[in-house]
Design an enzyme around this catalytic site. Sequence first.
Site, mmCIF file in Angstrom:
data_model
loop_
_atom_site.group_PDB
_atom_site.id
_atom_site.type_symbol
_atom_site.label_atom_id
_atom_site.label_comp_id
_atom_site.label_asym_id
_atom_site.label_seq_id
_atom_site.Cartn_x
_atom_site.Cartn_y
_atom_site.Cartn_z
ATOM 1 N N ARG A 66 0.869 -1.251 -0.322
ATOM 2 C CA ARG A 66 -0.173 -0.022 -0.099
ATOM 3 C C ARG A 66 1.161 0.988 0.055
ATOM 4 N NH1 ARG A 66 -4.466 -1.317 4.282
ATOM 5 N NH2 ARG A 66 -2.777 -1.461 5.229
ATOM 6 N N GLU A 103 7.193 -10.377 14.114
ATOM 7 C CA GLU A 103 6.515 -10.874 15.842
ATOM 8 C C GLU A 103 6.483 -12.281 15.382
ATOM 9 O OE1 GLU A 103 3.511 -7.161 14.637
ATOM 10 O OE2 GLU A 103 4.742 -8.367 13.552
#
Length: 175
Positions: A66, A103
Amino acid sequence: MSDELGKEYKEYITEVADFPKPGVGFKDISPLLADEQTFRSAIVDMGMCVDAGYNCPDYWIGIDSRGFIFASALAVYFGGGVVCVRKKGKLPNASCSESYSLEYGTATLEMQPSNHDDTTAVIIDDVLATGGTMVAASKLAFQAGYDVVGKIVLVDLKFIPKPDDLNVDSVVVYE
């Protein structure tokens, strides 16, 4: 940016609970992109984050995927070219790469090297969460020969801890 301006944009950003995994609240900017006036206003406000003493960078570096939307719109509105930072294996002739931790594992970004000397660039993305992608993109841009003069995102999720030395301008902030 002003809190009032951020509140206006927040009306066009929806939160999708438990996406892409349980416990995550995804900030969906699709409604903002779909509204022509709001999207144009956001582009202008993002561009105004560039140091006032500096007209525009030579390049807007968009982060996959994006960030490409915003980098392209900024280049059209303010001038300059677009350079893409892509996920590993998605960009031909990408001789520069930077791996970083997520993560849930690791990822690698790639980009093509600059073909010019003294090229200034601003790194662009849609949302700043942990900052890992932005830090990797910054290292990658340096490796590729760009002088990064700024980093801008539409949305900064301030409630998520980031590296202390990461300086990123934003238009919308979630505390």
